[in-house]
Design a protein around this motif. Structure first.
Motif: not given
Ligand SMILES: Cc1cc2nc3c(=O)[nH]c(=O)nc-3n(C[C@H](O)[C@H](O)[C@H](O)COP(=O)(O)OP(=O)(O)OC[C@H]3O[C@@H](n4cnc5c(N)ncnc54)[C@H](O)[C@@H]3O)c2cc1C
Length: 463
Positions: A379-383
């Motif tokens: 999810q951190e990749v997206v954020v």
């Protein structure tokens, strides 16, 4: 590291529906039944016998604003990256929305203007346009039609735990306030920007996710106007106009026009900092008259919904990856994780990609006895990708407005971005790379490619 992020982002963008999803849970619970929560419920419906969505607002009351979603009457655009994700999870939704009055803008009918100049043709992706309540209601109808998804009208108030994992949700039923406990095997927090999850887990002895804020001071004004049925098929139906602060039009630095359901135009004006976006119809139309011609055309018809304003002081993100003591079987999605600067239109797309992160996590055979570290990392990749574009863009804008001193490495990066932005006006290759990132179809690091910057510099020099 950056290559890993680009690859992980690409995999999410292009991922397929799980072919034989394993049923991992008896009951999964989603807190918050807005766009992020509904999409998470869709993903969970593949992995749980039963999915229950707990939502505190009375939803789908036509014409009535949502207390839990105070931004819902403001201009919203669905980026093609998000449109593709939603279509994948809910096949046929685009056509259905079109049949109910939403407008699908193919590339010829979209325009992006920078200081009055139109960008060269960029991405080939179409944009689905409808108001936010309309889009949410389409998603809700499809998700709640799934046989194993249901809703409870209630306000979630906290959790219960067993063996370091969430095992139940506490809630107060809407209307009566009756307090109850629902046993569950997995919980998704989709309670939006004001989610109380951090307070709950900290109160219960777990680590509180770190909160990052970037001041934005954004003022929105949105109104709707009648759209003539004589509109020609080849005319523009979607336009975004960005104006440098030094050239701002009555304080306005961004304007957007979208053709939406019920033969209306949705028009949004945005101003940073002290500048309020126009609040009287006279000022609103006057500012539109100084933007590209589609703005005057769209505001020339009868007003179908008067100006509504909205102020957002900051962009926020909660970082879960650094929590060393966090409950298992608990994740957050959507604005509860990151609420970006709204003018970049990333919120719904980011929420949809969080749904795809959840799907990848659940199909990877996760260890459900420990915190969902693999999910948070993905999810951190997206954020990070969305944050780099919007928080980076806003910081540049605020520095220009306030005349702040900027470190040399940031100046260099911004110079590269300015070269690219300028070259988008004349060069389709640069424009395509730029719009694919803006549409969240590609990771922003692709814009740091030295050959792309060299091309942009050459285009701008006319060599
Ligand atoms: C001015 C503005 C303009 C924007 N423009 C765009 C745009 O152009 N494009 C775009 O993609 N995004 C845009 N966004 C962001 C977009 O609105 C959100 O990303 C989107 O609504 C998804 O948010 P969400 O579902 O995570 O949270 P929300 O939509 O905020 O919903 C949270 C839900 O949780 C419920 N809830 C809260 N607490 C509880 C509780 N205790 N128990 C049960 N339920 C609870 C609420 O009632 C609500 O339904 C914009 C945002 C703003 C502020």
């Amino acid at each position: 590291m950056i290559l890993d992020q680009i690859e992980a982002f690409d995999r999410l963008v292009k991922s397929e529906l799980p072919s034989r999803p394993a049923q991992l849970f008896g009951k999964a619970c989603v807190l918050g039944g807005s766009i992020a929560g509904l999409l998470a419920a869709r993903v969970l419906s593949d992995h749980a016998r039963e999915v229950v969505v707990v939502e505190s607002d009375e939803v789908n009351v036509k014409g009535r604003p949502r207390a839990g979603v105070p931004q819902d009457r403001q201009g919203h655009g669905l980026l093609p990256g998000g449109g593709a994700q939603i279509e994948r999870w809910l096949p046929g939704i685009t056509k259905e929305a079109e049949s109910l009055g939403a407008v699908l803008a193919d590339p010829e009918r979209q325009a992006i203007y920078v200081d009055g100049y139109r960008q060269a043709r960029g991405s080939d992706a179409a944009i689905l346009m409808g108001s936010r309540p309309f889009l949410e209601s389409r998603i809700r109808e499809r998700v709640l039609a799934l046989p194993n998804v249901s809703t409870v009208a209630a306000r979630a108030t906290g959790f219960e735990y067993r063996d370091e994992a969430v095992c139940a949700v506490r809630y107060a039923t809407s209307g009566t306030g009756k307090e109850s406990v629902m046993a569950t095997d997995f919980v998704v927090d989709a309670m939006g920007r004001s989610s109380r999850l951090s307070e709950w887990v900290e109160r219960d002895g777990y680590d509180r996710p770190r909160l990052e804020r970037v001041r934005t001071g954004i003022n929105y004004a949105t109104a709707h106007f009648e759209r003539s049925v004589n509109h020609r098929a080849e005319d523009l139906v979607s336009a975004l106009a960005r104006v440098s602060p030094s050239l701002s039009i009555d304080g306005v630095t961004v304007g957007a026009v979208n053709a939406i359901e019920d033969n209306q135009w949705l028009v949004m004006l945005m101003a940073y900092g002290e500048n309020g976006a126009a609040t009287s119809m006279e000022n609103f139309r006057s500012a539109c008259g100084k933007l590209p011609p589609i703005f005057a055309k769209a505001t020339s018809g009868a007003v179908t919904r008067d100006i509504l304003t909205y102020h957002q002081a900051d962009s926020r993100r909660r970082v879960f990856a650094g929590c060393s003591h966090y409950p298992a079987r608990l994740i957050s999605v959507g604005d509860a994780v990151a609420s970006y600067s709204p003018v970049y239109g990333q919120g719904i797309t980011s929420a949809a990609l969080h749904g795809s992160c959840l799907s990848q996590y659940l199909t990877s055979g996760p260890d459900l006895t420990t915190a969902a570290g693999a999910f948070f990392a993905l999810q951190e990749v997206v954020v990070d990708a969305a944050w780099a574009v919007s928080a980076g863009g806003d910081a540049a804008m605020m520095d220009e407005i306030t005349g702040a001193e900027v470190p040399e490495d940031i100046q260099r990066q911004r110079w590269g971005m300015q070269q690219i932005a300028q070259a988008t006006l004349t060069d389709e290759t640069v424009s395509r790379a730029f719009t694919e990132v803006a549409y969240m179809l590609a990771h922003p690091s692709v814009l740091g490619d030295p050959s792309l910057i060299e091309r942009a510099v050459a285009v701008n020099r006319g060599t």
